[in-house]
Write a protein that holds these residues in place. Structure first.
Motif, short mmCIF file in Angstrom:
data_model
loop_
_atom_site.label_atom_id
_atom_site.label_comp_id
_atom_site.label_asym_id
_atom_site.label_seq_id
_atom_site.Cartn_x
_atom_site.Cartn_y
_atom_site.Cartn_z
N ALA A 146 -5.08 5.89 2.24
CA ALA A 146 -5.48 7.26 2.58
C ALA A 146 -4.88 7.62 3.93
O ALA A 146 -5.02 6.87 4.90
CB ALA A 146 -7.00 7.37 2.62
N ARG A 147 -4.20 8.75 3.97
CA ARG A 147 -3.60 9.22 5.22
C ARG A 147 -4.02 10.67 5.46
O ARG A 147 -4.16 11.45 4.51
CB ARG A 147 -2.08 9.14 5.14
N PRO A 148 -4.20 11.03 6.72
CA PRO A 148 -4.55 12.42 7.04
C PRO A 148 -3.52 13.39 6.46
O PRO A 148 -2.31 13.15 6.55
CB PRO A 148 -4.54 12.44 8.57
N ARG A 149 -3.99 14.43 5.82
CA ARG A 149 -3.18 15.50 5.24
C ARG A 149 -2.42 15.07 3.98
O ARG A 149 -2.06 15.91 3.16
CB ARG A 149 -2.18 16.05 6.26
N ALA A 150 -2.16 13.78 3.83
CA ALA A 150 -1.44 13.31 2.64
C ALA A 150 -2.40 12.97 1.51
O ALA A 150 -2.00 12.88 0.35
CB ALA A 150 -0.59 12.09 2.98
N GLY A 151 -3.66 12.78 1.87
CA GLY A 151 -4.64 12.44 0.85
C GLY A 151 -4.54 10.97 0.45
O GLY A 151 -3.94 10.15 1.15
N THR A 152 -5.13 10.65 -0.68
CA THR A 152 -5.12 9.27 -1.18
C THR A 152 -3.95 9.09 -2.14
O THR A 152 -3.78 9.88 -3.07
CB THR A 152 -6.44 8.95 -1.90
N THR A 153 -3.16 8.07 -1.90
CA THR A 153 -2.00 7.82 -2.75
C THR A 153 -1.99 6.36 -3.22
O THR A 153 -2.60 5.48 -2.61
CB THR A 153 -0.68 8.09 -1.99
N VAL A 154 -1.27 6.14 -4.31
CA VAL A 154 -1.15 4.79 -4.86
C VAL A 154 -0.11 4.00 -4.07
O VAL A 154 0.98 4.50 -3.79
CB VAL A 154 -0.74 4.85 -6.35
N GLN A 155 -0.46 2.78 -3.72
CA GLN A 155 0.46 1.91 -2.99
C GLN A 155 1.48 1.29 -3.93
O GLN A 155 1.21 1.07 -5.12
CB GLN A 155 -0.34 0.77 -2.33
N PRO A 156 2.68 0.99 -3.44
CA PRO A 156 3.66 0.27 -4.27
C PRO A 156 3.14 -1.12 -4.61
O PRO A 156 2.31 -1.68 -3.87
CB PRO A 156 4.90 0.21 -3.38
N ALA A 157 3.62 -1.69 -5.71
CA ALA A 157 3.12 -2.99 -6.17
C ALA A 157 3.27 -4.08 -5.11
O ALA A 157 2.49 -5.02 -5.08
CB ALA A 157 3.85 -3.39 -7.45
N SER A 158 4.25 -3.93 -4.26
CA SER A 158 4.48 -4.95 -3.21
C SER A 158 3.33 -5.01 -2.22
O SER A 158 3.21 -5.99 -1.48
CB SER A 158 5.79 -4.65 -2.47
N MET A 159 2.49 -3.99 -2.19
CA MET A 159 1.37 -3.95 -1.25
C MET A 159 0.05 -4.39 -1.90
O MET A 159 -0.96 -4.51 -1.22
CB MET A 159 1.21 -2.53 -0.69
N TRP A 160 0.04 -4.61 -3.20
CA TRP A 160 -1.19 -4.99 -3.87
C TRP A 160 -1.64 -6.39 -3.45
O TRP A 160 -0.81 -7.27 -3.20
CB TRP A 160 -1.01 -4.97 -5.39
N SER A 161 -2.93 -6.60 -3.41
CA SER A 161 -3.48 -7.91 -3.06
C SER A 161 -3.50 -8.78 -4.33
O SER A 161 -4.51 -8.85 -5.03
CB SER A 161 -4.90 -7.77 -2.50
N VAL A 162 -2.38 -9.42 -4.61
CA VAL A 162 -2.25 -10.16 -5.87
C VAL A 162 -3.14 -11.40 -5.93
O VAL A 162 -3.34 -11.97 -7.01
CB VAL A 162 -0.77 -10.57 -6.13
N PHE A 163 -3.67 -11.85 -4.78
CA PHE A 163 -4.60 -12.97 -4.80
C PHE A 163 -6.01 -12.50 -5.17
O PHE A 163 -6.89 -13.33 -5.40
CB PHE A 163 -4.65 -13.68 -3.45
N ASP A 164 -6.22 -11.20 -5.20
CA ASP A 164 -7.51 -10.67 -5.61
C ASP A 164 -7.65 -10.86 -7.13
O ASP A 164 -6.79 -10.42 -7.89
CB ASP A 164 -7.59 -9.17 -5.26
N PRO A 165 -8.71 -11.53 -7.59
CA PRO A 165 -8.86 -11.80 -9.03
C PRO A 165 -8.81 -10.56 -9.91
O PRO A 165 -8.25 -10.60 -11.00
CB PRO A 165 -10.24 -12.48 -9.11
N ASP A 166 -9.40 -9.45 -9.44
CA ASP A 166 -9.37 -8.22 -10.23
C ASP A 166 -7.95 -7.70 -10.37
O ASP A 166 -7.50 -7.34 -11.47
CB ASP A 166 -10.24 -7.13 -9.59
N VAL A 167 -7.21 -7.64 -9.27
CA VAL A 167 -5.84 -7.14 -9.30
C VAL A 167 -4.98 -8.02 -10.21
O VAL A 167 -4.22 -7.53 -11.05
CB VAL A 167 -5.23 -7.09 -7.89
N LEU A 168 -5.12 -9.32 -10.06
CA LEU A 168 -4.33 -10.23 -10.89
C LEU A 168 -4.69 -10.07 -12.36
O LEU A 168 -3.82 -10.07 -13.23
CB LEU A 168 -4.56 -11.67 -10.44
N ARG A 169 -5.98 -9.93 -12.65
CA ARG A 169 -6.41 -9.75 -14.04
C ARG A 169 -5.84 -8.48 -14.63
O ARG A 169 -5.36 -8.48 -15.77
CB ARG A 169 -7.95 -9.74 -14.11
N TRP A 170 -5.86 -7.39 -13.87
CA TRP A 170 -5.29 -6.15 -14.38
C TRP A 170 -3.78 -6.29 -14.62
O TRP A 170 -3.26 -5.76 -15.59
CB TRP A 170 -5.56 -5.01 -13.39
N MET A 171 -3.12 -7.00 -13.73
CA MET A 171 -1.68 -7.21 -13.89
C MET A 171 -1.39 -8.03 -15.14
O MET A 171 -0.45 -7.76 -15.89
CB MET A 171 -1.10 -7.91 -12.66
#
Length: 234
Positions: A64-89
């Motif tokens: 979330a950035r001021p004026r830009a709103g909430t945006t999706v991060q590129p895959a390189s920024m995802w927390s791949v060690f997070d079990p939920d993120v890894l499961r979705w992937m």
């Protein structure tokens, strides 16, 4: 208590839906919905919406950035060690590259964990490894779940390493193994190699770190061979 549990369930339900949508590319090329849009879509309160978005942000999926709103991060920024993120992937279209990357990580962690477990000497964790092996043997006879038994064995080895950093991989390994084991078992037409796993436990029990590392490396190496073969056939 009831209202709190209900709110928590709504939050996690929203988290699950949005997380899966983000990871599968639902929002590629477009902006993430506003708080008003999400609140209306899921028919929840702003508090629930904000909590779900906060959790997705913590997992590296949103920013979330001021004026830009909430945006999706590129895959390189995802927390791949997070079990939920890894499961979705892993739940999206099967990626042999992702499975390869995961098993490359396993090859850097699990053989060393097995060696550390052997070096650490007998502990209550040894009983958990043996229990996992016994479950695998029972699963071969149709008396237990092959997937859960295999996972229990590998998690027990991580715990027996007595290394707190390796223990942090516990949930991640369990999550990813569910997909990796299903793939290899389907490809091989059989369940895990029980004698190969027994060799790991025998070496750990004997206090032989070199043999323990070698035996675990062999298990993961077999998986890598199946992934490579399957990729060639694609």
């Amino acid at each position: 208590m009831g209202d709190r549990d209900g709110s928590r369930n709504l939050t996690f339900g929203m988290l699950e839906t949005l997380g899966r949508e983000i990871v599968t590319g639902h929002y590629e090329g477009g902006r993430f919905p506003t708080e008003d849009d999400l609140t209306a879509r899921f028919a929840v309160s702003r508090t629930v919406t904000r909590e779900a978005v906060k959790m997705l942000t913590a997992k590296g999926l949103l920013t979330a950035r001021p004026r830009a709103g909430t945006t999706v991060q590129p895959a390189s920024m995802w927390s791949v060690f997070d079990p939920d993120v890894l499961r979705w992937m892993l739940e999206r279209k099967l990626s042999l590259d992702l499975l390869r990357h995961f098993n490359e990580l396993r090859s850097a962690i699990e053989p060393q964990a097995a060696a550390l477990a052997a070096r650490a000497g007998p502990s209550p964790a040894y009983a958990a490894i043996e229990a996992g092996l016994q479950r695998m043997e029972e699963a071969e006879r149709g008396e237990d779940d092959t997937l859960e038994a295999d996972i229990a064995f590998h998690i027990a080895v991580l715990e027996a390493s007595a290394n707190p950093f390796f223990l942090q991989f516990r949930d991640m390994v369990a999550t990813a193994l569910r997909t990796s084991i299903r793939f290899t078992n389907r490809f091989k037409g059989r369940s895990a190699d029980v004698p190969a796993h027994r060799a790991v436990f025998t070496a750990i029990q004997a206090g032989d770190p070199v043999a323990a590392r070698t035996a675990m490396t062999a298990i993961i190496g077999e998986v890598m061979e199946f992934i490579t073969t399957a990729k060639v056939k694609q």
